[in-house]
Design an enzyme around this catalytic site. Sequence first.
Site, mmCIF file in Angstrom:
data_model
loop_
_atom_site.group_PDB
_atom_site.id
_atom_site.type_symbol
_atom_site.label_atom_id
_atom_site.label_comp_id
_atom_site.label_asym_id
_atom_site.label_seq_id
_atom_site.Cartn_x
_atom_site.Cartn_y
_atom_site.Cartn_z
ATOM 1 N N GLY A 483 -2.046 27.840 8.973
ATOM 2 C CA GLY A 483 -3.360 27.350 8.921
ATOM 3 C C GLY A 483 -3.802 26.595 7.669
ATOM 4 O O GLY A 483 -3.046 26.595 6.653
ATOM 5 N N VAL A 490 -1.980 27.907 4.548
ATOM 6 C CA VAL A 490 -1.391 29.259 4.365
ATOM 7 C C VAL A 490 -0.134 29.369 5.083
ATOM 8 O O VAL A 490 -0.229 28.886 6.354
ATOM 9 C CB VAL A 490 -2.393 30.360 5.132
ATOM 10 C CG1 VAL A 490 -1.684 31.760 5.085
ATOM 11 C CG2 VAL A 490 -3.832 30.014 4.328
ATOM 12 N N ASP A 601 -18.999 37.016 2.682
ATOM 13 C CA ASP A 601 -18.502 35.942 3.743
ATOM 14 C C ASP A 601 -17.636 36.872 4.971
ATOM 15 O O ASP A 601 -16.837 36.635 5.367
ATOM 16 C CB ASP A 601 -17.282 35.258 3.226
ATOM 17 C CG ASP A 601 -17.339 34.065 3.812
ATOM 18 O OD1 ASP A 601 -17.892 33.818 4.954
ATOM 19 O OD2 ASP A 601 -16.271 33.242 3.930
#
Length: 794
Positions: A483, A490, A601
């Site tokens: 991705g 990645v 996050d």
Amino acid sequence: MESCLPILLHSLCFLSHVLQISYALDSISAGENITDGQTIVSAGGKFELGFFSPGSSKNRYVGIWYKKIPDRRVVWVANRENPLSDSSGVLKLTPQGVLTLLNRTNGVIWSCNVSRLAQNPITQLLDSANFVVKEGNDNELDDAIWQSFDHPCDSFLAGMKFGIDRAKGLDRYLTSWKSTDDPSPGDFTYRLDSLGYPQLILRNRSVVQYRGVPQLKPNPVYKFGFIFNKNEIYYYFNILNSSITSILVLKENGIAERFTAIDQTRGWIWYNPTQTDDCDTYAFCGANGNCNWFVPKYPIDWGFGDWSNGCVRRTKLDCRGGDEFLKNTQVKLPDTRLSWFNESMNLQECEQTCLGNCSCMAYSNLDISGQGSGCLLWFGDLIDIRQFNENGQDIYVRMAASEVGGSSSGNTGARKRTGIIVSIVLSVVFLLVITVIYMKYKKAGKVLAFSRQSHSEDLELPLFDLTTIVNATNNFSDDNKLGEGGFGAVYKGVLKNGQEIAVKRLSESSRQGQVEFKNEIVYITKLQHRNLVKILGCCIEQDEMMLIYEFLPNRSLDCFIFDQEKCVSLDWPMRFTIINGIASGLLYLHRDSRLRIIHRDLKAENILLDNERNAKISDFGLARSFGGNESEASTKRVVGTFGYMSPEYAINGFYSVKSDVFSFGVLVLEIVSGKRNRGFNHPDNRLSLLGYAWTLLRDQKFMELIDPSIASTFNPVEVLRSIHVALLCVQNNPHDRPEMSSVVTMLSSESTLPQPKQPGFFDETSVSEASSSSNSKHNNYSANEVTISQLLPR
Ligand SMILES: *[C@@H]1O[C@H](CO)[C@@H](O)[C@H](O)[C@H]1NC(C)=O
Ligand SMILES: *[C@@H]1O[C@H](CO)[C@@H](O)[C@H](O)[C@H]1NC(C)=O
Ligand SMILES: *[C@@H]1O[C@H](CO)[C@@H](O)[C@H](O)[C@H]1NC(C)=O
Ligand SMILES: *[C@@H]1O[C@H](CO)[C@@H](O)[C@H](O)[C@H]1NC(C)=O
Ligand SMILES: *[C@@H]1O[C@H](CO)[C@@H](O)[C@H](O)[C@H]1NC(C)=O
Ligand SMILES: *[C@@H]1O[C@H](CO)[C@@H](O)[C@H](O)[C@H]1NC(C)=O
Ligand SMILES: *[C@@H]1O[C@H](CO)[C@@H](O)[C@H](O)[C@H]1NC(C)=O
């Protein structure tokens, strides 16, 4: 002489009466018929077939009843749903072998459904009450063209097959009468269910009322049998003493009751209703309803009916080899609809199979009589389990080892001691190996040292060669790409030793990425917890900056809960494990880690799942450490992901551990509902997911929130608790939200929870206000392995 006439006439009348009775046949042949008033009597004289009116009704039906027993019980009715309104009926056998019931105008009221046409049919009432149509010269019952035993009404008689014949397409089950005056099918059925391991289920329309075979225990009157093969699955029973009569009737009130007559002239004795106490009613005593092994679950505020009053385990299952099985004897085996079975496995293989699957809760021998082989496994809650005093079966229930220890089984203690010794030895070996590896790296000078103003200790992280990574990822080929993130891609890679890795590669252009990159290294190398993703090392060479992580093949949580197809594969027990995993990972960050960290996050994309679907929190790019006293901070740069950010952070830039608690609450509601908070907008009331959940809990309608794909696996007590805790976490005022330590406790205890106040971002307006005042950007890049929210400096 004259005086004799009346006597003679009287005798003649008497004689004609006798004649009419003796006119009864035991069979009729093709073209013959019987009319209302005539009957057919079985050869042994036990049963009679003819026209009758039930109770106070005037309607006429064709049925079969015991001839000699007073208080007539009709055991079978032909035209249940279509009565004759007068006594003009004629039951006739056509030359093709079709039994037909005609009314005055020769209209067909009822007829039997034959699979083939006959040559020379006769119909015969057998002494078992089976009414058969067959070839006149054929005595094999199996060749019957039609038989009433294949179409039972409310009575289960000796010799009948109660269940399924796949080859013939038959499903023989009982249906109650509507009332004593009306034999048409009522609300109750008693039927073989072949989902999972076959069992009998009594239902009120679709609601399960009772499960199993009543009164299996040995008795002098009858004996049950069960046949289960490729084509046929059925129960039957035999009468042990032929002078005794006994049938099982599903009565119009929904109770399956046994009627027995010992002396035929003295009538029926009712006995042994199926439901002998409250717990006999299906699931009345709740999930895991045997509190011998579990502790009672306290009634909960909103009362969920009987279900919630079941029991729960004292100790959570561990499922990593820490569970054992507790043998329980004399139980009514739990509902088998969520079961799996294998007929050839023995008990040991059965135990191993169960141990190997975390959702397997119990196993037992397959054989109903308890002595044969075979393996029966249960998944999920053990519903409708009961302790019998006699004639129950053995079941092995999965328990945390700590609970089984100290139980009667003598060798458990010894096994445990061995276990402890083995694990100590393993830990020592493991430490040695780690030390050796570490020394090797250190010697080779391959330890990267980072320093940071606030924490001046050196950070040591294995350094990978660029060539190693290039080889592992096939030179960063597109095929290996998992991705794209905010500051780079990645990749999946495989090291020479076969280990799979995920490589997060910083793109050269991203300056912001460098800050996060260092941030992540600083934090993640110091954090170690089973619910945090593990970093293996980094690679800083030429212009490349890369982080190397353990590879988690199951990707991130969002792929499962928001994906219509995959979501089915995460059942409730897994989801609950994930919720608890995230909670304990977060508790570690907030309280137990050396650094005390706010993640900032937390979102579904940042929860990765390992092979066993354990949750691993990832991406510490935005994480901030906070000092001992400092519990709140503010920032001019609001970063994070909209939908998960707390109001005070999104609007004012204040963050604290309570902003993570808020995100956690959102995440839990998303896991339970299968819906994203961001973008959720209830069509009727304009509520956010949080507002909607809060309203449903308040109105005691929380069931409406639950993701349909967990409908069959969820545990209402756990779901309700999760929703309740989540709503406490998303309260508007950070001071009202619990700390993660309380969250972890609340999730696993039965204590009464406070009422949640209205959540932050309750409805659409509050959401859009925050959205416009927030400086954060919504675009998140979900790289499948590691997700990164884009950072935009103010
Ligand atoms: C019934 O049988 C009798 C004689 O056995 C016959 O006279 C009559 O027509 C038959 N009725 C019908 C409806 O077939
Ligand atoms: C006889 O049955 C037929 C078919 O069910 C029906 O149409 C007719 O009305 C019935 N006749 C009488 C007299 O009930
Ligand atoms: C008769 O059999 C056919 C085919 O097996 C089936 O579709 C039909 O519903 C049956 N009718 C009755 C009244 O049982
Ligand atoms: C069967 O269900 C109906 C509602 O569908 C209910 O009114 C009735 O009381 C139930 N009967 C029994 C015996 O539980
Ligand atoms: C059958 O039952 C009858 C009536 O209870 C009893 O007298 C008889 O001894 C029983 N026979 C056997 C073989 O048990
Ligand atoms: C049942 O168990 C046996 C023995 O372990 C195994 O060989 C067989 O494949 C299993 N059957 C099924 C359907 O799983
Ligand atoms: C555990 O068993 C369930 C139910 O049969 C099955 O869906 C699941 O895939 C199994 N899990 C594992 C890890 O074998």
